[in-house]
Design an enzyme around this catalytic site. Sequence first.
Site, PDB file in Angstrom:
ATOM      1  N   LYS A  64       0.846  -1.200   0.000  1.00  0.00           N
ATOM      2  CA  LYS A  64       0.000   0.000   0.000  1.00  0.00           C
ATOM      3  C   LYS A  64       0.876   1.243   0.000  1.00  0.00           C
ATOM      4  CE  LYS A  64      -1.998   2.658   2.983  1.00  0.00           C
ATOM      5  NZ  LYS A  64      -1.996   3.919   2.212  1.00  0.00           N
ATOM      6  N   GLU A  67      10.251   1.581  10.148  1.00  0.00           N
ATOM      7  CA  GLU A  67      11.194   2.661   9.798  1.00  0.00           C
ATOM      8  C   GLU A  67      10.434   3.962  10.002  1.00  0.00           C
ATOM      9  OE1 GLU A  67      14.302   2.238   9.003  1.00  0.00           O
ATOM     10  OE2 GLU A  67      14.307   0.085   8.681  1.00  0.00           O
TER      11      GLU A  67
HETATM   12  P1  NAD Z   1       2.280   8.227   7.848  1.00  0.00           P
HETATM   13  O1  NAD Z   1       2.664   7.492   9.059  1.00  0.00           O
HETATM   14  O2  NAD Z   1       1.190   9.220   7.901  1.00  0.00           O
HETATM   15  O3  NAD Z   1       1.865   7.224   6.669  1.00  0.00           O
HETATM   16  C1  NAD Z   1       2.720   6.190   6.223  1.00  0.00           C
HETATM   17  C2  NAD Z   1       1.872   5.125   5.576  1.00  0.00           C
HETATM   18  O4  NAD Z   1       1.080   4.520   6.582  1.00  0.00           O
HETATM   19  C3  NAD Z   1       0.901   5.634   4.511  1.00  0.00           C
HETATM   20  O5  NAD Z   1       0.815   4.705   3.465  1.00  0.00           O
HETATM   21  C4  NAD Z   1      -0.410   5.703   5.268  1.00  0.00           C
HETATM   22  O6  NAD Z   1      -1.539   5.591   4.450  1.00  0.00           O
HETATM   23  C5  NAD Z   1      -0.266   4.491   6.177  1.00  0.00           C
HETATM   24  N1  NAD Z   1      -1.123   4.506   7.370  1.00  0.00           N
HETATM   25  C6  NAD Z   1      -1.595   5.566   8.065  1.00  0.00           C
HETATM   26  N2  NAD Z   1      -2.390   5.135   9.077  1.00  0.00           N
HETATM   27  C7  NAD Z   1      -2.400   3.794   9.010  1.00  0.00           C
HETATM   28  C8  NAD Z   1      -3.043   2.778   9.778  1.00  0.00           C
HETATM   29  N3  NAD Z   1      -3.866   3.061  10.793  1.00  0.00           N
HETATM   30  N4  NAD Z   1      -2.828   1.504   9.447  1.00  0.00           N
HETATM   31  C9  NAD Z   1      -2.009   1.169   8.426  1.00  0.00           C
HETATM   32  N5  NAD Z   1      -1.400   2.081   7.647  1.00  0.00           N
HETATM   33  C10 NAD Z   1      -1.585   3.386   7.945  1.00  0.00           C
HETATM   34  O7  NAD Z   1       3.635   8.870   7.309  1.00  0.00           O
HETATM   35  P2  NAD Z   1       3.804   9.878   6.123  1.00  0.00           P
HETATM   36  O8  NAD Z   1       3.295  11.206   6.571  1.00  0.00           O
HETATM   37  O9  NAD Z   1       3.283   9.258   4.877  1.00  0.00           O
HETATM   38  O10 NAD Z   1       5.400   9.919   5.982  1.00  0.00           O
HETATM   39  C11 NAD Z   1       6.217  10.793   6.671  1.00  0.00           C
HETATM   40  C12 NAD Z   1       6.881  10.098   7.838  1.00  0.00           C
HETATM   41  O11 NAD Z   1       7.592   8.949   7.388  1.00  0.00           O
HETATM   42  C13 NAD Z   1       7.905  10.970   8.528  1.00  0.00           C
HETATM   43  O12 NAD Z   1       7.757  10.844   9.916  1.00  0.00           O
HETATM   44  C14 NAD Z   1       9.224  10.374   8.086  1.00  0.00           C
HETATM   45  O13 NAD Z   1      10.299  10.598   8.970  1.00  0.00           O
HETATM   46  C15 NAD Z   1       8.889   8.940   7.976  1.00  0.00           C
HETATM   47  N6  NAD Z   1       9.840   8.244   7.109  1.00  0.00           N
HETATM   48  C16 NAD Z   1      10.745   7.383   7.670  1.00  0.00           C
HETATM   49  C17 NAD Z   1      11.686   6.753   6.869  1.00  0.00           C
HETATM   50  C18 NAD Z   1      12.692   5.793   7.439  1.00  0.00           C
HETATM   51  O14 NAD Z   1      13.287   5.056   6.658  1.00  0.00           O
HETATM   52  N7  NAD Z   1      12.908   5.769   8.739  1.00  0.00           N
HETATM   53  C19 NAD Z   1      11.698   7.002   5.493  1.00  0.00           C
HETATM   54  C20 NAD Z   1      10.763   7.895   4.971  1.00  0.00           C
HETATM   55  C21 NAD Z   1       9.826   8.514   5.782  1.00  0.00           C
END
Ligand code: NAD
Length: 487
Positions: A179, A254
């Site tokens: 997803k 991550e």
């Molecule tokens: P997010 O947590 O809002 O969403 C990430 C993914 O999770 C999306 O696909 C979203 O639809 C899904 N999601 C949201 N709620 C969910 C649930 N209840 N159940 C299952 N899936 C769910 O993050 P974002 O805003 O898309 O991304 C930004 C964040 O990602 C930042 O905090 C960034 O630091 C982090 N990030 C970390 C890494 C790493 O490798 N450590 C890499 C890139 C981004």
Amino acid sequence: MNQANSTTTLNFINGQYCDPISDGWLENINPADGTSLGKIANSTEQDVERAVIAAANAQPQWSESTLEQRSRILSKIGDLIEENLESLAIAESEDSGKPISRARTIEIPRAASNFHFFANAITQFSSESHESVGQNAINFTLRQPLGVVGCISPWNLPLYLFTWKIAPALAAGNCVIAKPSELTPRTAAMLGGLCNLAGLPAGVLNIIQGEGPRAGQALLEHEKIKAISFTGGTATGEHVARVVAPKFKKLSLELGGKNPNIIFADCNYERALETTIHSSFANQGQICLCGSRIFVESSIYEKFKTDLIARTTQLTVSHPANEETAIGAMVSGDHYRKVLSYFDEIDPTDASILCGGKPATVEGYEQGFYIEPTIIEVQNNQCRLNQEEIFGPVVTLMPFDNEEDLITMANDVKYGLSATIWTKDLDRTMRLSKKIECGVVWINTWLMRDLRTPFGGMKNSGVGREGGLEALRFFTEPKNICIAFED
Ligand code: NAD
């Protein structure tokens, strides 16, 4: 269905593009100008169920395919990503607001590399054997595919991170339900068609579109999904862990970062300054590895500050499709407003804005979500600006006097993803690298990646490691087999 030219982003299940069963849709907004790019399937557990059935049916044959067969198909997917680089880069830039030049030269090529890398890595993946000397027995470890696995990725590096999970999962013989973020769905959807062209059997990769709490949540909860590889925010990661733990799925997280970028007086000054511009503002600061807390040794602090402001104010904030754009649009209106809210709430006793700190106006695109690259001088590491992941084109600047204070500040944060250190003193690089609490340390560089290395964070930045053999280990179940033999 050619998803590259379509304004409707569908699910990809069992090798076919399909509407969501509930007929639920989201709108895909172009953050560069606020217009609609079309609609996106907003899937439910019914679509996930359909994908799981397809994946489970495909599983026996895929897990029994030879490593050469898998390797050839994965390599072909990598080639097809390269052949379709331009259309993928355009879709990525339109969905996310990132400069097209970045999508074209860094991110889409990296998505291809992910497939090429794991196409090779799987042919080199081996397991251990242990002779129980004196007991007439030999143990060896089988590394078996887990079965059907779930991969959930964020919007900041869409295809790059989506494929970083999918490629090792497939290489290891699993079938995947993946997803992408609902904010950046199109390159993921396009990948489905490329997998068909590469000869990936139907059902081996299924792509579910839609909101996290709806489509993503259904992945977390499905009993037949054996593992979840998740990249996203720390708060979401906490929720994912809570849902998945009682189901005893394998879990890789991550998450966010608040990474120190440490600059000593003895560094290669020009390189440190130039790279700091990238580590601060690349992708509008929306990279989990950005060095958002800059600590500069006191003796060069004022000079570095002046030079950093001068370079930052020269950065071109413009429409992502312009080749010269350094800073494109923020991914969404919500995220844009969240980042701006930090400026409104600054406490003048804590911090002062040195440059930026407000929306940027891009002529002709007034409905787009642009923010000026921002440097904020802070008085202490405890302030909110230094403790929370802002995830925008915003860095803080602070002097330090000695290594001890520096290490305390670098570690005094809930995150532990990466750190960058600029110095020519080898002893110091080792002292600091060992003491800083994080998963990745870059010395005199930033975001230089070798895909063989373990990647991931400590503390609230995550659990587990991706990359190289770590990823193949995650996506397999080790099974020890003990054979006794007679003398
Ligand atoms: P997010 O947590 O809002 O969403 C990430 C993914 O999770 C999306 O696909 C979203 O639809 C899904 N999601 C949201 N709620 C969910 C649930 N209840 N159940 C299952 N899936 C769910 O993050 P974002 O805003 O898309 O991304 C930004 C964040 O990602 C930042 O905090 C960034 O630091 C982090 N990030 C970390 C890494 C790493 O490798 N450590 C890499 C890139 C981004």
